[in-house]
Design an enzyme around this catalytic site. Structure first.
Site, short mmCIF file in Angstrom:
data_model
loop_
_atom_site.label_atom_id
_atom_site.label_comp_id
_atom_site.label_asym_id
_atom_site.label_seq_id
_atom_site.Cartn_x
_atom_site.Cartn_y
_atom_site.Cartn_z
N HIS A 123 0.85 -1.20 0.00
CA HIS A 123 0.00 0.00 0.00
C HIS A 123 0.89 1.25 0.00
CE1 HIS A 123 1.10 0.59 4.16
NE2 HIS A 123 0.85 -0.69 4.36
N ARG A 126 1.08 6.01 4.52
CA ARG A 126 -0.06 5.97 5.44
C ARG A 126 0.27 6.70 6.73
NH1 ARG A 126 1.94 2.81 9.48
NH2 ARG A 126 2.95 0.83 9.00
N ARG A 206 -6.56 0.41 3.98
CA ARG A 206 -5.55 1.16 3.23
C ARG A 206 -5.01 0.37 2.05
NH1 ARG A 206 -2.72 0.21 8.17
NH2 ARG A 206 -1.03 -1.32 8.03
N ASP A 404 4.12 -4.75 3.86
CA ASP A 404 5.58 -4.95 3.86
C ASP A 404 6.01 -6.29 4.45
OD1 ASP A 404 4.65 -4.05 6.32
OD2 ASP A 404 6.33 -2.69 6.69
#
Ligand code: NAG
Ligand code: NAG
Ligand code: NAG
Ligand code: NAG
Ligand code: NAG
Ligand code: NAG
Length: 509
Positions: A123, A126, A206, A404
């Protein structure tokens, strides 16, 4: 619980303009002179111009080595985030995507044509996670109650208020995903002009939002080339991240990894390194800011505030927190995050690579158009259904969105960093020393791994190549060539770890 199909909303954006260009001076010759003198003058002038140009060029490249590049643009589609590169590329997984240097040219080799492309993406930028945002907020109030007036480079703290949210993609993070979609379309234009990507996303908000913004960029790039795109908005298959749901884009079902001794290796490594690199920073900050007494965790929080305030800016403007630490300290911080990925989720954790096995077995199915064979964390129901796991010959464009930590396990399951020696927990290692492994080179915000297949000349076998944030990662154990590729069958053979289940039996031992 069932996975959800969501529809991308069509929304045109035109925020990505052309990069600013510099203007060149133009030499205008005089018309007064006679032709031969004029020619000679032009010659001299050209020599002078060439000489000046060389001087400027040398000076410019030197400047590029020692001082920051211009502060704008901070964000571009091709190069990614290039604002103040000395430090912004050393924020671990909180760095924003940037084009990582590659020893091997990532252009498609001559006489080759891409026949398949898969992106595995993190993503975008954030806000801090909910638990971190609570800690940062508490830290900022504690700091502000201990120091009455901040001076010098700390002065901005007099007016600073902690306003970061929790868990959500930021506006800048969204833009990074739009850019990624554009870049992916442009790279795989021939394939992407004809195909619609099959898209899956891990369930967290997200991640799904990131997938959505990526489709917007992909679609905008496609229609800007006047290609019809009637499949838009594309379907996004959302896989819940709830415990108990077999999800190859989110770990959680391997008990020993989540709760056993393997779950502590990452924390042990980072706390060892934290006790080495943070005390000198603590001493300096306490000297600069009388009345303070920082814990070692608070030193890391203080540094975290740099990348998080940066991605909270809609333009990615570098936060003043960043200037409170030296370039060397950012390398140490980056390494702290690198150790977390390596020992917590990657090759350095005995059960790290196991978490990526399911996804790798799905990749094999996609590459070879054969049913998924896996006994780890794939959902057999979904993967057996062509609607939720297409593997036909025409399905050659895939986009998966994740986190991640999960991506780190997948890289390890492929064996991409198998020739990296175990990382030191007491000394910084450069990416040269780690063979290209670092958190910022592998899993920054909007990170992307491409797995591509290509057909070349009259060769019968297709090749497979892996590109990590624009860096070609030479494959291992499959007779790699100078382009970093292996033949498809040899590549699949090299994935024996995943094909044989990759230690999954130890999950419930
Ligand atoms: C990302 O997608 C959301 C939802 O469609 C949209 O509101 C937002 O404008 C998009 N962001 C960008 C930068 O285009
Ligand atoms: C697998 O996917 C099916 C179909 O969406 C869902 O109903 C089921 O709960 C999932 N099971 C597991 C264990 O993931
Ligand atoms: C603030 O001061 C208190 C009291 O001296 C101390 O316990 C605390 O560690 C300090 N915190 C920071 C961030 O300086
Ligand atoms: C800072 O805090 C630590 C832990 O609370 C304490 O042991 C130490 O004495 C304090 N240092 C100063 C200079 O107040
Ligand atoms: C989920 O994974 C477990 C462990 O591999 C397996 O036993 C189970 O059958 C899987 N469930 C589905 C629906 O795929
Ligand atoms: C990477 O190393 C693991 C552990 O030694 C091994 O099982 C796997 O086969 C290796 N993968 C490749 C592609 O060399």
């Amino acid at each position: 619980m069932a996975p959800k199909w969501s529809n991308a909303l069509q929304r045109k954006r035109s925020r990505y303009g052309p990069l600013p260009t510099t203007e060149d001076g133009v030499y205008v010759p005089s018309h007064r002179d006679d032709p031969s003198r004029r020619r000679r003058r032009i010659l001299y002038a050209m020599m002078l111009a060439a000489f000046t140009f060389i001087l400027f060029f040398v000076a410019w490249t030197r400047v590029g080595e020692s001082s920051p590049r211009p502060a704008t643009p901070c964000d571009s589609v091709e190069e990614g985030y290039i604002c103040e590169p000395e430090i912004s590329h050393f924020w671990g997984q909180y760095s924003e995507f940037f084009s990582v240097p590659s020893k091997i040219d990532d252009d498609v080799p001559d006489r080759c044509e891409i026949t398949f492309a898969q992106i595995l993406s993190r993503h975008g930028g954030r806000d801090p996670t909910a638990s971190k945002t609570a800690r940062y907020s508490a830290f900022v109030s504690e700091l502000k109650s201990n120091v009455t007036t901040f001076k010098g480079k700390y002065a901005f703290l007099n007016d600073y208020e902690y306003t970061l949210g929790a868990d959500q993609l930021t506006t800048f993070g969204e833009q990074g995903m739009v850019n990624s979609g554009i870049k992916f379309f442009n790279r795989y234009r021939k394939l992407a002009s004809k195909a619609t990507p099959f898209i899956r996303s891990a369930g967290q908000d997200r991640v799904v939002q990131s997938a959505l913004n990526w489709t917007q960029g992909f679609h905008a790039a496609k229609t800007s080339k006047h290609i019809k795109d009637s499949a838009y908005p594309y379907n996004i298959l959302t896989l819940p991240e709830d415990i108990g749901f077999n999800n190859t884009l989110s770990h959680g079902t391997c008990d020993a990894f989540e709760n056993g001794p393997a779950s502590e290796i990452g924390d042990d490594a980072t706390s060892t390194w934290q006790s080495v690199f943070t005390p000198p920073i603590k001493a300096r900050l306490e000297k600069d800011l009388p009345g303070t007494n920082f814990s070692l965790d608070q030193i890391v929080y203080f540094m975290d505030l740099c990348p998080f305030n940066t991605v909270a800016s809609p333009t990615g403007k570098v936060s003043p927190f960043c200037a409170l630490f030296t370039e060397a300290e950012w390398h140490e911080y980056d390494y702290y995050e690198t150790l977390d990925k390596w020992y917590g989720y990657g090759t350095g954790n005995p059960l790290g690579p196991t978490q990526g096995v399911g996804w790798v077995n799905e990749l094999i199915a996609r590459l070879t158009h054969a049913p998924v064979q896996d006994d780890t964390n794939t959902n057999r129901t979904l993967d057996a259904d062509p609607a939720t796991f297409p593997i036909g010959k025409k399905n050659n464009l895939f986009a998966d969105f994740s986190h991640d930590n999960d991506m780190s396990g997948i890289f390890a399951a492929i064996g991409l960093y198998n020739n990296t020696e175990p990382l030191s927990t007491t000394e910084v290692e450069t990416t040269h020393e780690t063979n290209g492994f670092s958190a910022s080179w592998t899993v920054p915000f909007a990170a992307r791994m491409y797995v591509e297949k290509m057909k070349c000349g009259r060769g019968k076998e297709e090749f497979v190549r892996v590109i990590m944030n624009d860096r070609v990662i030479p494959l291992q154990g499959c007779g790699v060539d100078k382009y970093g590729r292996c033949e498809l069958s040899a590549f699949v053979k090299s994935l024996g770890f995943a094909r044989s289940g990759g230690l999954w039996s130890q999950c419930y031992a």
